[in-house]
Write an enzyme that holds these catalytic residues in place. Structure first.
Site, PDB file in Angstrom:
ATOM      1  N   HIS A   1       0.804  -1.065  -0.042  1.00 38.03           N
ATOM      2  CA  HIS A   1      -0.161   0.154   0.029  1.00 38.03           C
ATOM      3  C   HIS A   1       0.938   1.321  -0.025  1.00 38.03           C
ATOM      4  CE1 HIS A   1      -2.951   2.813   0.954  1.00 38.03           C
ATOM      5  NE2 HIS A   1      -2.697   3.282   2.121  1.00 38.03           N
TER       6      HIS A   1
ATOM      7  N   HIS B   1       3.295   6.987   5.691  1.00 39.52           N
ATOM      8  CA  HIS B   1       2.027   7.683   6.260  1.00 39.52           C
ATOM      9  C   HIS B   1       1.239   6.699   7.223  1.00 39.52           C
ATOM     10  CE1 HIS B   1       0.151   5.502   3.086  1.00 39.52           C
ATOM     11  NE2 HIS B   1      -0.882   5.469   3.715  1.00 39.52           N
TER      12      HIS B   1
ATOM     13  N   GLU C   1       0.114   5.591  12.759  1.00 42.72           N
ATOM     14  CA  GLU C   1      -1.122   5.063  13.170  1.00 42.72           C
ATOM     15  C   GLU C   1      -1.298   3.817  13.466  1.00 42.72           C
ATOM     16  OE1 GLU C   1      -5.503   5.316  10.956  1.00 42.72           O
ATOM     17  OE2 GLU C   1      -3.923   6.421  10.118  1.00 42.72           O
ATOM     18  N   ASP C   2      -0.293   2.966  12.905  1.00 39.49           N
ATOM     19  CA  ASP C   2      -0.579   1.407  12.769  1.00 39.49           C
ATOM     20  C   ASP C   2       0.752   0.648  13.270  1.00 39.49           C
ATOM     21  OD1 ASP C   2      -3.038   1.610  11.474  1.00 39.49           O
ATOM     22  OD2 ASP C   2      -2.166   1.310   9.537  1.00 39.49           O
TER      23      ASP C   2
ATOM     24  N   ASP D   1      -3.553   8.147  -1.293  1.00 35.71           N
ATOM     25  CA  ASP D   1      -3.877   7.184  -0.566  1.00 35.71           C
ATOM     26  C   ASP D   1      -5.245   6.639  -0.516  1.00 35.71           C
ATOM     27  OD1 ASP D   1      -3.860   5.516   1.999  1.00 35.71           O
ATOM     28  OD2 ASP D   1      -4.931   7.098   3.235  1.00 35.71           O
TER      29      ASP D   1
ATOM     30  N   ASP E   1     -21.908  13.862 -25.568  1.00 39.37           N
ATOM     31  CA  ASP E   1     -20.606  14.394 -25.315  1.00 39.37           C
ATOM     32  C   ASP E   1     -19.979  13.127 -24.691  1.00 39.37           C
ATOM     33  OD1 ASP E   1     -22.241  14.279 -22.878  1.00 39.37           O
ATOM     34  OD2 ASP E   1     -21.268  16.438 -22.267  1.00 39.37           O
TER      35      ASP E   1
END
Length: 717
Positions: A44, A68, A72-73, A135, A255
């Site tokens: 990821h 990133h 958090e993890d 993300d 269109d």
């Protein structure tokens, strides 16, 4: 990782080493983690980093993308990142990291606080939202591995929050992919139909496109050298909006394909336009010059719709190469770190003023969920460009009124407005402005003059509504207190909440304290000027009322349930411990297949099935007055029964409203069992209707269609 950056990017060796260091850290701390797909988690952050490379972002953004999710993890802290990669990378990682364990009451508040944190970080460094979009883009590409309800929740948030932000930042590639992937999970049947129609598009239409491109290329080459001419396919979401919001068939959308001409200079753009209008007949009112009047997201191009062979209309877009890059990557192609010392920061600050305006409006209203509502209403893809009498251009979302125009000029202009002229003629206060119109606001200096409460229902933009509420908050306190008291009493009566005087005062004080008000008058005033919505508080109010004030029926010995035995029910529901029992679906919450449910043993009426989050169901069953009467029930896997659901629709009063709602349901072949309506003093209509649906997903689809009817403000189950 290293090899791609060496081959495909312009990073220095030092930057490549820093990126590799970030990758090695991420790989180590995520080594024991897997994604829902079963793949190693490191897949990821690598994918997010690669998206940012495609956007042309800098080395610090790539490092932050790789890191990133570490804070958090994993056990990595922001201080660890700061010491190893510097303050800028740490700030970027913090900006895209979700809030920690903050004591927030509802899922909506948690979502709103996360968005608020993201916007605050984004206002300081635009790279935060670009990383967040990358993300979300990869998460949407792998959404099929999530649980069904989780898919729908993430897809809806993507469509309502992240796609509009990508649009406002001008990152078309991200916006269209996010929208298309969201529709795939929110309405898979329609998505499949559109994809099938695109695959089966008639050979004649494709031949028409290729033939037209060849004709244009031949003529353009005599005027402009090295022009690139290609075709553009309309996004699935763009086709979906026309088919299901404008009730068009696929064959009625002309269109789907557009021809794009990319040239070297602005002069070449206008020369090409002259050639196109000489070759084909232009359609009146369909020419848009976004070069002289760029969109707020920096988009520039000439758009014209012309009529080709056999009377088939098609769109032509003409732009320079620089405009084309901006159209694809928006602010990612022109952010301050690339503009450097050439006045880039002040230019960027101007482009990001809408973020600070949203944050200021939210701070004024005191309601964090106002941010979510503002994004949904103010960042819609369709914009209109309206002129002041002096020739200044005011940009507003589609559907905006002259009230929104007045407040967009200045708060004082809106507060003193008494009327408006459009192209020299007087128009009503709810007039919806259109691109190219000249709007003049008529004001009054009479003391005490101010906006009307009805304007809150007319204004389209969140900014205008917040400024109107602010005026009432500051100027009409006594009136607000009275209106707030009256609104609470109305909603209590409508929801059958009855309390004696002593309990009523105690209950209201509890509600005020929960909203962080020490003074009851402040609480009533906030309701009166619209800072707090009683309707949004009602689920909690019902739960507290049922738990603490509503009398409970005494239990009987016959109500006790025996040992747990699971047997299949005949009404689509299985009751554990009881066989051949009468099943009744409660009218207070109307459960549908897909809802989490629970049963209550009644006297003489079998088992009443409720939604688990129904206000009449105690949150903690062990503390209920009669816990033994609550039993476990589940939906049968093969349930195919039709169910009745009751909806409350709040809308602006207008002629034909009921007919439009009924027509929308008829188009979906949904049966209406009962329907009634009433008008309120504030210019609204409330429609109550009972319809037949098959499950929760069907109901959500129905609600989504009703919400698109002109004038509909809210639909509640």
């Amino acid at each position: 990782m290293k090899e791609r950056f060496k081959k495909e990017t312009s990073f220095t060796q030092k930057e490549i080493d820093e990126i590799d260091k970030a990758y090695l850290l991420a790989e180590r701390v995520h080594s024991a983690q897997l994604r829902y797909s079963g793949q190693p988690y490191i897949i990821h952050p690598i994918a997010v980093a690669n998206v940012l490379v495609d956007f042309g972002m800098d080395a610090q953004s790539i490092e932050a993308a790789l890191l990133h999710d570490t804070v958090e993890d994993t056990d990595v802290t922001l201080d660890d990142i700061r010491s190893n990669f510097g303050d800028d990378v740490a700030a970027l990682v913090d900006g895209v990291t979700k809030l920690g364990k903050v004591p927030l009451t509802t899922k909506e508040e948690f979502q709103a606080e996360n968005i608020r944190k993201m916007l605050l970080a984004m206002s300081n460094d635009i790279r935060v939202i670009i990383i967040k979009l990358a993300d979300r883009l990869h998460n949407m590409r792998t959404l099929q591995y999530m649980a069904p309800q989780k898919k729908r929740d993430i897809a809806l948030e993507t469509l309502e929050i992240y796609a509009p932000i990508a649009h406002r930042l001008g990152i078309r590639a991200a916006k269209e992919e996010l929208e298309d992937r969201a529709i795939r999970f929110l309405d898979p049947i329609a998505y499949a139909d559109i994809e099938k129609s695109l695959d089966q598009m008639s050979k004649s239409r494709l031949e028409f496109l290729e033939e037209t491109k060849a004709q244009i290329a031949e003529r353009i080459s005599t005027v402009v050298k090295d022009a690139k001419i290609d075709g553009r396919i309309k996004s699935v979401h763009g086709i979906y909006r026309k088919m299901y919001m404008q009730n068009k068939n696929f064959d009625q959308i002309y269109d789907i394909y557009a021809i794009r001409i990319i040239v070297d200079s602005v002069i070449d753009c206008y020369n090409c336009l002259g050639v196109i209008h000489d070759m084909f007949r232009p359609m009146p009112g369909r020419f848009k010059d976004y070069i002289s009047t760029p969109k707020p997201n920096m988009y520039q191009s000439l758009h014209t719709t012309v009529i080709g062979k056999d009377g088939i209309p098609f769109e032509v877009q003409i732009r320079t190469w620089e405009m084309h890059r901006t159209a694809e990557f928006g602010i990612a192609a022109h952010w301050k770190y690339k503009l450097g010392i050439k006045g880039g920061k002040s230019s960027l600050d101007k482009r990001l003023a809408w973020i600070r305006q949203m944050l200021d409006d939210q701070k004024e209203s005191g309601d964090v969920q106002e941010l979510v509502r503002a994004i949904k209403s103010d960042l819609v893809p369709e914009d209109v460009f309206v002129f002041t009498p002096r020739g200044d251009v005011i940009n507003l979302p589609s559907g905006a009124t002259v009230i929104d125009f007045a407040y967009a000029i200045h708060t004082a202009v809106g507060n003193k407005m008494v009327g408006a002229k459009v192209d020299g003629r007087i128009v009503p206060i709810d007039y919806v402005v259109k691109t190219g119109e000249i709007v003049e606001v008529l004001t009054s200096s009479q003391p005490g003059k101010g906006p009307s409460r009805d304007w809150l229902n007319i204004a389209k933009t969140s900014s205008a509504r917040n400024k109107i509420r602010s005026w009432f908050k500051n100027e009409k306190r006594d009136e607000n207190i009275a209106e707030g008291k009256a609104e609470i009493e109305r909603e209590f009566r409508r929801n059958f909440i009855r309390l004696n005087d002593e309990d009523y005062d105690q209950f209201i004080k509890h509600l005020a304290a929960r909203q962080h008000f020490d003074n009851l008058d402040d609480f009533y005033a906030a309701i009166g000027f619209g800072g707090i919505s009683v309707i949004r508080m009602m689920p909690y109010i019902k739960e507290e009322y049922n738990k603490n004030y509503r009398p409970q029926e005494p239990a009987q010995a016959s109500d006790v349930v025996g040992p747990t035995v699971k047997r299949k029910g005949k009404d689509g529901v299985t009751v554990e411990g009881i066989d051949n029992v009468l099943i009744k679906f409660s009218r207070c919450c109307n459960p549908l297949p897909g809802d989490e449910i629970i049963g209550f043993i009644t006297r003489g009426h079998g088992v009443s099935v409720h939604k688990r989050d129904c206000p009449n169901v105690p949150r903690d069953l062990s503390k209920a007055a009669e816990p033994e009467r609550w039993v476990k029930v589940t939906w049968n896997a093969d349930v195919k029964t039709e169910f009745k659901a009751t909806l409350q629709i709040t809308a602006l009063s207008r002629i034909g409203l009921m007919a439009d709602v009924s027509a929308q349901l008829a188009n979906m072949r949904v049966n209406i069992n009962e329907i009634s309506s009433r008008d309120t003093k504030d210019g609204r209509s409330t429609i109550f209707m009972t319809i037949t649906v098959s499950n929760v997903d069907h109901l959500k689809n129905v609600i989504g269609r009703i919400e698109k009817v002109d004038g509909v403000l809210n639909v509640e189950r």
